[in-house]
Design a protein around this motif. Structure first.
Motif, PDB file in Angstrom:
ATOM      1  N   HIS A 411       0.822  -1.210   0.000  1.00 61.56           N
ATOM      2  CA  HIS A 411       0.000   0.000   0.000  1.00 61.56           C
ATOM      3  C   HIS A 411       0.857   1.261   0.000  1.00 61.56           C
ATOM      4  O   HIS A 411       0.549   2.236  -0.696  1.00 61.56           O
ATOM      5  N   GLN A 412       1.924   1.265   0.753  1.00 59.29           N
ATOM      6  CA  GLN A 412       2.790   2.440   0.810  1.00 59.29           C
ATOM      7  C   GLN A 412       3.461   2.727  -0.525  1.00 59.29           C
ATOM      8  O   GLN A 412       3.666   3.887  -0.893  1.00 59.29           O
ATOM      9  N   ASN A 413       3.815   1.676  -1.264  1.00 56.88           N
ATOM     10  CA  ASN A 413       4.640   1.850  -2.451  1.00 56.88           C
ATOM     11  C   ASN A 413       3.912   1.683  -3.789  1.00 56.88           C
ATOM     12  O   ASN A 413       4.444   2.066  -4.828  1.00 56.88           O
ATOM     13  N   VAL A 414       2.707   1.113  -3.739  1.00 55.44           N
ATOM     14  CA  VAL A 414       1.984   0.886  -4.995  1.00 55.44           C
ATOM     15  C   VAL A 414       0.561   1.436  -4.935  1.00 55.44           C
ATOM     16  O   VAL A 414       0.196   2.350  -5.673  1.00 55.44           O
ATOM     17  N   ALA A 415      -0.259   0.880  -4.031  1.00 52.77           N
ATOM     18  CA  ALA A 415      -1.681   1.226  -4.007  1.00 52.77           C
ATOM     19  C   ALA A 415      -1.914   2.703  -3.705  1.00 52.77           C
ATOM     20  O   ALA A 415      -2.753   3.350  -4.347  1.00 52.77           O
ATOM     21  N   ASP A 416      -1.194   3.250  -2.726  1.00 56.77           N
ATOM     22  CA  ASP A 416      -1.412   4.651  -2.353  1.00 56.77           C
ATOM     23  C   ASP A 416      -1.031   5.613  -3.472  1.00 56.77           C
ATOM     24  O   ASP A 416      -1.537   6.737  -3.524  1.00 56.77           O
ATOM     25  N   TRP A 417      -0.143   5.186  -4.372  1.00 62.12           N
ATOM     26  CA  TRP A 417       0.259   6.030  -5.492  1.00 62.12           C
ATOM     27  C   TRP A 417      -0.589   5.761  -6.730  1.00 62.12           C
ATOM     28  O   TRP A 417      -0.412   6.397  -7.760  1.00 62.12           O
ATOM     29  N   LYS A 418      -1.502   4.779  -6.609  1.00 60.25           N
ATOM     30  CA  LYS A 418      -2.419   4.444  -7.710  1.00 60.25           C
ATOM     31  C   LYS A 418      -1.674   4.116  -9.009  1.00 60.25           C
ATOM     32  O   LYS A 418      -2.050   4.546 -10.107  1.00 60.25           O
ATOM     33  N   LEU A 419      -0.604   3.341  -8.877  1.00 59.09           N
ATOM     34  CA  LEU A 419       0.176   2.960 -10.060  1.00 59.09           C
ATOM     35  C   LEU A 419      -0.578   1.919 -10.886  1.00 59.09           C
ATOM     36  O   LEU A 419      -1.194   1.005 -10.334  1.00 59.09           O
ATOM     37  N   ASN A 420      -0.505   2.055 -12.203  1.00 59.22           N
ATOM     38  CA  ASN A 420      -1.015   0.982 -13.050  1.00 59.22           C
ATOM     39  C   ASN A 420       0.114   0.001 -13.319  1.00 59.22           C
ATOM     40  O   ASN A 420       1.260   0.196 -12.899  1.00 59.22           O
ATOM     41  N   ILE A 421      -0.180  -1.074 -14.035  1.00 52.74           N
ATOM     42  CA  ILE A 421       0.776  -2.168 -14.176  1.00 52.74           C
ATOM     43  C   ILE A 421       2.068  -1.721 -14.875  1.00 52.74           C
ATOM     44  O   ILE A 421       3.182  -2.031 -14.428  1.00 52.74           O
ATOM     45  N   ALA A 422       1.963  -0.987 -15.967  1.00 52.10           N
ATOM     46  CA  ALA A 422       3.159  -0.582 -16.709  1.00 52.10           C
ATOM     47  C   ALA A 422       3.985   0.418 -15.916  1.00 52.10           C
ATOM     48  O   ALA A 422       5.222   0.394 -15.957  1.00 52.10           O
ATOM     49  N   GLN A 423       3.310   1.296 -15.182  1.00 47.10           N
ATOM     50  CA  GLN A 423       4.032   2.250 -14.341  1.00 47.10           C
ATOM     51  C   GLN A 423       4.848   1.532 -13.270  1.00 47.10           C
ATOM     52  O   GLN A 423       5.985   1.912 -12.980  1.00 47.10           O
ATOM     53  N   LEU A 424       4.273   0.484 -12.687  1.00 45.89           N
ATOM     54  CA  LEU A 424       5.001  -0.286 -11.675  1.00 45.89           C
ATOM     55  C   LEU A 424       6.204  -1.001 -12.294  1.00 45.89           C
ATOM     56  O   LEU A 424       7.316  -0.948 -11.752  1.00 45.89           O
ATOM     57  N   LEU A 425       5.993  -1.670 -13.424  1.00 43.95           N
ATOM     58  CA  LEU A 425       7.090  -2.394 -14.067  1.00 43.95           C
ATOM     59  C   LEU A 425       8.212  -1.435 -14.456  1.00 43.95           C
ATOM     60  O   LEU A 425       9.396  -1.717 -14.251  1.00 43.95           O
ATOM     61  N   GLU A 426       7.841  -0.307 -15.008  1.00 46.41           N
ATOM     62  CA  GLU A 426       8.791   0.722 -15.430  1.00 46.41           C
ATOM     63  C   GLU A 426       9.604   1.217 -14.231  1.00 46.41           C
ATOM     64  O   GLU A 426      10.824   1.372 -14.302  1.00 46.41           O
ATOM     65  N   GLN A 427       8.897   1.451 -13.136  1.00 42.92           N
ATOM     66  CA  GLN A 427       9.539   1.965 -11.920  1.00 42.92           C
ATOM     67  C   GLN A 427      10.491   0.935 -11.311  1.00 42.92           C
ATOM     68  O   GLN A 427      11.611   1.258 -10.918  1.00 42.92           O
ATOM     69  N   GLN A 428      10.040  -0.330 -11.249  1.00 47.59           N
ATOM     70  CA  GLN A 428      10.843  -1.366 -10.611  1.00 47.59           C
ATOM     71  C   GLN A 428      12.124  -1.679 -11.384  1.00 47.59           C
ATOM     72  O   GLN A 428      13.176  -1.942 -10.792  1.00 47.59           O
TER      73      GLN A 428
END
Length: 696
Positions: A411-428
């Motif tokens: 929640h702190q790192n993904v859900a609270d920032w409302k990241l979509n799937i590509a944004q998360l993959l790109e970030q990681q």
């Protein structure tokens, strides 16, 4: 009379067959499969195949011992059903299948073998109603005199062999929270069925649906394993779909789907009925901005449905079929390393005969991602766990594993920032492509993109062939967040409005929508739509008084209500008191339809009472709830006259507070205890005198 010889008979038969084929347009042959593994019946926009509706036969034919039925309105219940099927197979060796409740009959549930199990994943829609695909099942299982094919009487407990698992999807802002799963479970147990584990309940109103589901399923699996003698094993990903790259096909070939929802659209042959499987590509007759501020947008659109046989009644919803923005399509394709293959033709086929491909095939990666996958939605923690093994390196794998396992960290790192799937993959991965993820996993793990429903803001009595939409364009910026969250559908509509008004590069927020549709078939300004009928209705007797509460775009259906009543009054009908509580920020900024209310008042006279709360014009914030308190005596007087009470808008805060305040008003005005006021409001809900059209 001359005798017909054999040749005459053959000719007559062929003529007869040809005539039938011509006038039915091939309907009777639409159940055949195409060369790429997809049923033409599935592609044909609502045409049903002649497959068996006997679930036991289907399970026997395919060697299944578990069926997961879903009742779904927006796709979430269907997604959970698919996830349970996949997990049951990979972790416990269950032979699972997913089934749409409307595809099967239920009168043979009394013959269900005790070594098989049924899951029910059921969403509650609106005020305790079944979803569209679960209506028949719900009415059957809750019928006063349920009759099963085996002839077992109710006293003999007809479902004594049935083992079932239940999970419900609900919203606690509605009075009848998770009523579907509760009532179904009650009916099943009454008939002798055995419930395995606790029936789970997810709460969309509290925003905890996903975590409720994850918390429920672990103890459920353990209870099921014990009941059926299952042994858990290490879960290894096995693709549900076989994806074949079709180098022999050009993406421009007539057989390749480039975003069309079914075969009729592929062939350019639109025909009804128009529904959640078959949209109507409707012209937008008119569009305009109705906020006067530069910082926010609210659109009014007139959708032309003349010639489509689409009908609506005042208070219904219109569904808009969105397309993903090009910016996010490009991001997704780049994140998974498909840039060089984005327009390659692929055929997708279920590896199991019960696996349902959620889009037509053959298609291209680009078309599937742009038109069929919900790539802009928030990500589930479970899906992050599934992606971890396919990370580009061990460090990223460890981080993804932690995100999937630790609720608070996620929640702190993904859900609270409302990241979509590509944004998360790109970030990681800091831009390194995730080339190891099987595309099948995205088909299984991401929702099918769903139509978005809007309250119709016009009266069918006044304009039966034009449907009005009132939509605030979503744009949510969280301080410190790496991305601004943009509403997929409302920004799509904004881009269409910009195009209609001649802007050379209609591109709200740089999202870059494919406005001309697949193969540029949406000539002019068109949008795919269908109508969903609602129970949010005016009283059949126009002389009945009504009270409406609708701040912001929640006023949409009430514009239709007032428009209708003004027309009835102009036609000489006896129209009752029509009271509207509307809320916005400032009179000169977002007072929706201000001039129209004045026009309606000319027809309705003193029977139209508009009370507006301007929340940011004074030293203190004023909301519709405050205006209700000011009008307490008038509200009570109208309720004494059996006024209908309507609420439209935000469910989590406004609608809940309005419900509470109405109970307080009734109690105070009638000299009753507050608890008695609450009881009266509850009774109004039960009798349909209090109606809501709300969203989270």
């Amino acid at each position: 009379m001359a005798q017909l010889d054999t040749l005459d008979i053959i000719v007559l038969v062929l003529l007869c067959i040809g005539t039938i084929a011509y006038f039915t347009k091939g309907t009777y042959w639409a159940v055949a499969n195409d060369p790429y593994g997809n049923s033409l019946a599935h592609q044909n926009g609502g045409l049903k195949s002649t497959k068996s509706r006997n679930i036991l036969e289907k399970m026997e034919e395919t060697g299944k011992n578990a069926v997961i039925f879903y009742g779904s309105q927006t796709g979430t219940a269907e997604d959970y059903a698919s996830r349970l099927a996949k997990e049951g197979a990979s972790r416990f060796g269950l032979k699972t299948m997913v089934a749409d409740l409307e595809d099967y009959d239920y009168d043979n549930l009394d013959s269900f073998p005790s070594d098989k199990v049924v899951f029910f994943v059921l969403a509650t829609y609106g005020e305790g109603e079944p979803t569209d695909n679960a209506v028949d099942f719900y009415e059957f299982i809750n019928g006063e005199d349920v009759s099963f094919a085996g002839g077992t009487s109710m006293e003999e407990k007809p479902l004594s062999n049935l083992k079932y698992v239940g999970f419900g999807l609900g919203n606690n802002t509605y009075e009848h929270y998770n009523l579907m799963i509760r009532n179904v479970a009650k009916a099943l147990v009454k008939m002798g069925a055995t419930q395995i584990g606790e029936a789970g309940e997810g709460d969309d109103g509290a925003g905890t649906m996903e975590e409720d589901f994850l918390a429920w399923k672990e103890p459920m699996w353990q209870a099921l394993a014990e009941s059926m003698g299952l042994e858990e094993r290490e879960a290894v990903y096995e693709p549900a779909f076989e994806i074949t790259q079709r180098d022999d096909m050009d993406p421009e070939e007539d057989l390749v789907y480039l975003g069309e929802p079914n075969k009729n659209h592929l062939e350019g042959n639109q025909r009804g009925p128009y529904n959640a499987n078959n949209p109507y590509i409707a012209p937008i007759a008119e569009s305009k901005e109705i906020f006067t501020t530069q910082s926010r947008n609210c659109l009014h659109m007139e959708i032309d449905v003349s010639g489509s046989n689409i009908s609506y009644t005042t208070g219904d919803h219109i569904a808009v079929w969105p397309t993903n923005p090009g910016k996010e399509v490009d991001r997704f394709i780049k994140a998974i390393g498909l840039e060089s293959k984005r327009h390659s033709v692929i055929s997708v086929k279920g590896k199991d005969p019960t696996a349902k491909v959620p889009f037509p095939s053959p298609s291209t990666y680009d078309a599937v991602i742009r038109y069929h996958m919900e790539i802009c939605a928030p990500i589930s923690r479970q899906f992050v766990s599934q992606l971890a093994p396919f990370a580009p390196n061990e460090d990223i794998k460890a981080e993804m594993t932690k995100l999937g396992a630790d609720k608070d960290y996620f929640h702190q790192n993904v859900a609270d920032w409302k990241l979509n799937i590509a944004q998360l993959l790109e970030q990681q991965s800091k831009g390194e492509p995730w080339t190891k993820i099987p595309f099948s996993l995205f088909i299984e793990g991401l929702h099918k993109i769903q139509p978005r429903y809007y309250s119709i803001s016009s009266s069918s009595l006044v304009q039966k062939n034009k449907i009005s939409i009132t939509a605030v364009v979503e744009s949510v910026e969280k301080p410190g967040a790496p991305h601004i969250v943009k509403g997929v559908t409302t920004n799509y509509l904004l881009a269409l409005k910009q195009k209609q008004h001649g802007e050379p590069n209609p591109d709200p927020h740089g999202l870059n929508y494919a406005l001309n549709g697949p193969r540029n078939k949406y000539d002019g300004i068109h949008v795919p739509v269908h109508v969903r009928h609602s129970n949010f209705k005016l009283p059949s007797d126009p002389s009945k008084p009504i009270i409406m509460v609708g701040p912001g775009s929640g006023v949409a259906p009430f514009r239709g209500f007032v428009q209708e009543r003004a027309a009835q009054a102009a036609a000489g009908e006896n129209v009752g008191k029509t009271m509207l509580f509307f809320g916005c920020r400032r009179r000169e900024e977002d007072f929706l339809y201000a001039s129209e209310w004045e026009e309606y008042k000319k027809d309705l006279g003193d029977n139209f009472d508009l009370r507006v709360a301007f929340s940011r014009e004074g030293p203190n914030k004023v909301y519709v709830q405050h205006k209700m308190k000011e009008a307490a005596a008038e509200i009570n007087k109208l309720l004494d006259q059996k006024a209908y009470f309507y609420v439209c808008g935000d469910a989590a805060n406004m609608a809940r507070e309005v419900n509470t305040i109405l109970g307080q008003i009734i109690a105070e005005q009638r000299g009753l205890p507050e608890s008695k006021g609450e009881e009266i409001v509850k009774a109004m809900r039960s009798s349909n005198q209090y109606q809501e059209d709300v969203w989270s």
